[in-house]
Scaffold this motif. Sequence first.
Motif, PDB file in Angstrom:
ATOM      1  N   ALA A  53       0.826  -1.208   0.000  1.00 20.52           N
ATOM      2  CA  ALA A  53       0.000   0.000   0.000  1.00 20.52           C
ATOM      3  C   ALA A  53       0.861   1.260   0.000  1.00 20.52           C
ATOM      4  O   ALA A  53       1.938   1.298   0.596  1.00 20.52           O
ATOM      5  N   ALA A  54       0.370   2.312  -0.649  1.00 15.81           N
ATOM      6  CA  ALA A  54       1.132   3.559  -0.774  1.00 15.81           C
ATOM      7  C   ALA A  54       1.353   4.240   0.565  1.00 15.81           C
ATOM      8  O   ALA A  54       2.262   5.072   0.699  1.00 15.81           O
ATOM      9  N   HIS A  55       0.542   3.896   1.572  1.00 12.20           N
ATOM     10  CA  HIS A  55       0.687   4.563   2.869  1.00 12.20           C
ATOM     11  C   HIS A  55       1.669   3.848   3.794  1.00 12.20           C
ATOM     12  O   HIS A  55       1.771   4.206   4.966  1.00 12.20           O
ATOM     13  N   LEU A  56       2.391   2.866   3.283  1.00 11.57           N
ATOM     14  CA  LEU A  56       3.358   2.158   4.103  1.00 11.57           C
ATOM     15  C   LEU A  56       4.790   2.400   3.615  1.00 11.57           C
ATOM     16  O   LEU A  56       5.046   2.463   2.407  1.00 11.57           O
ATOM     17  N   ILE A  57       5.705   2.516   4.557  1.00 13.43           N
ATOM     18  CA  ILE A  57       7.128   2.647   4.255  1.00 13.43           C
ATOM     19  C   ILE A  57       7.703   1.254   4.046  1.00 13.43           C
ATOM     20  O   ILE A  57       7.548   0.374   4.897  1.00 13.43           O
ATOM     21  N   ARG A  58       8.364   1.057   2.901  1.00 13.15           N
ATOM     22  CA  ARG A  58       9.021  -0.204   2.578  1.00 13.15           C
ATOM     23  C   ARG A  58      10.496   0.084   2.328  1.00 13.15           C
ATOM     24  O   ARG A  58      10.839   0.846   1.419  1.00 13.15           O
ATOM     25  N   LEU A  59      11.366  -0.509   3.112  1.00 16.32           N
ATOM     26  CA  LEU A  59      12.809  -0.293   2.980  1.00 16.32           C
ATOM     27  C   LEU A  59      13.466  -1.559   2.451  1.00 16.32           C
ATOM     28  O   LEU A  59      13.216  -2.651   2.977  1.00 16.32           O
ATOM     29  N   ARG A  60      14.305  -1.408   1.444  1.00 17.68           N
ATOM     30  CA  ARG A  60      15.000  -2.558   0.862  1.00 17.68           C
ATOM     31  C   ARG A  60      16.373  -2.704   1.503  1.00 17.68           C
ATOM     32  O   ARG A  60      17.240  -1.860   1.335  1.00 17.68           O
ATOM     33  N   ALA A  61      16.549  -3.779   2.240  1.00 12.87           N
ATOM     34  CA  ALA A  61      17.817  -4.055   2.913  1.00 12.87           C
ATOM     35  C   ALA A  61      18.770  -4.759   1.954  1.00 12.87           C
ATOM     36  O   ALA A  61      18.358  -5.249   0.893  1.00 12.87           O
ATOM     37  N   PRO A  62      20.069  -4.831   2.299  1.00 11.03           N
ATOM     38  CA  PRO A  62      21.010  -5.574   1.454  1.00 11.03           C
ATOM     39  C   PRO A  62      20.516  -6.985   1.178  1.00 11.03           C
ATOM     40  O   PRO A  62      20.010  -7.673   2.067  1.00 11.03           O
ATOM     41  N   GLY A  63      20.652  -7.404  -0.077  1.00  9.49           N
ATOM     42  CA  GLY A  63      20.154  -8.715  -0.468  1.00  9.49           C
ATOM     43  C   GLY A  63      18.732  -8.688  -0.972  1.00  9.49           C
ATOM     44  O   GLY A  63      18.171  -9.717  -1.337  1.00  9.49           O
ATOM     45  N   GLY A  64      18.123  -7.477  -0.980  1.00  8.89           N
ATOM     46  CA  GLY A  64      16.767  -7.356  -1.498  1.00  8.89           C
ATOM     47  C   GLY A  64      15.668  -7.616  -0.494  1.00  8.89           C
ATOM     48  O   GLY A  64      14.488  -7.584  -0.843  1.00  8.89           O
ATOM     49  N   VAL A  65      16.019  -7.884   0.756  1.00  6.92           N
ATOM     50  CA  VAL A  65      15.018  -8.154   1.788  1.00  6.92           C
ATOM     51  C   VAL A  65      14.236  -6.876   2.085  1.00  6.92           C
ATOM     52  O   VAL A  65      14.821  -5.822   2.318  1.00  6.92           O
ATOM     53  N   ILE A  66      12.901  -6.972   2.082  1.00  3.66           N
ATOM     54  CA  ILE A  66      12.051  -5.826   2.363  1.00  3.66           C
ATOM     55  C   ILE A  66      11.690  -5.794   3.840  1.00  3.66           C
ATOM     56  O   ILE A  66      11.274  -6.797   4.419  1.00  3.66           O
TER      57      ILE A  66
END
Length: 217
Positions: free
Chosen positions: A131-144
């Motif tokens: 959802a657009a209202h959530l923060i998603r951070l991509r960690a090393p290795g592609g882990v969200i």
Amino acid sequence: MTDPYARLAAAAADWDELHARLDRAALDRLALHLTALRTESGGAAQRAALLAARLLEERLPGRFPGESRLTAAPDAPTAEHLGFTAEDLAVLVLDGHRMAGPLLGEVRDRLLAAPGLGDAEVLEAGDDPYAAHLIRLRAPGGVIRLPAFQFAADGRVRPTVREVNLLLGADEDPWGAADWWLSPNAWLAGSPAPVALLDTADERRLAGTAAFLAEGE
């Protein structure tokens, strides 16, 4: 003799200029080598570093003047260039964001250190992790990782977080939104960071402060 890790670090420092000079095939090959550099260990990782460095040398002739030929990669890579490392190049090429280098890399590590949830955990609670209202951070290795402060004890998205994240454009700039929540804010005197006001009488101040920021941009 040039350490391959030093070559990769130098490429990371100048990636804004260099990536435009590499075609799609070269970028894909570089991504494969950097993936191996991250996922392998020992000799396999060292070979991946050497192959990635040779690829840059071949595709960017004359870009690294004054450097001698590449040597075998060291057992314990420590090479840096202007504060950048080979891992920073992997972040830039593989992870799809620019949180790399001596300044933004520290911010990235700090934000990723905050408690987070994965997509499956958010889905299990009944929310859409995309959802657009959530923060998603991509960690090393592609882990969200989705910062855990966004969710109440029952696993649902906090209404205030939903409102503020939309104001901050979390879908377009998740790192900026996460940094807003987790860093001291001069407009919220007395609070170490906006996240500290959740579940307090001052929570209502958050949306107004975020709206003021959004209007000023």
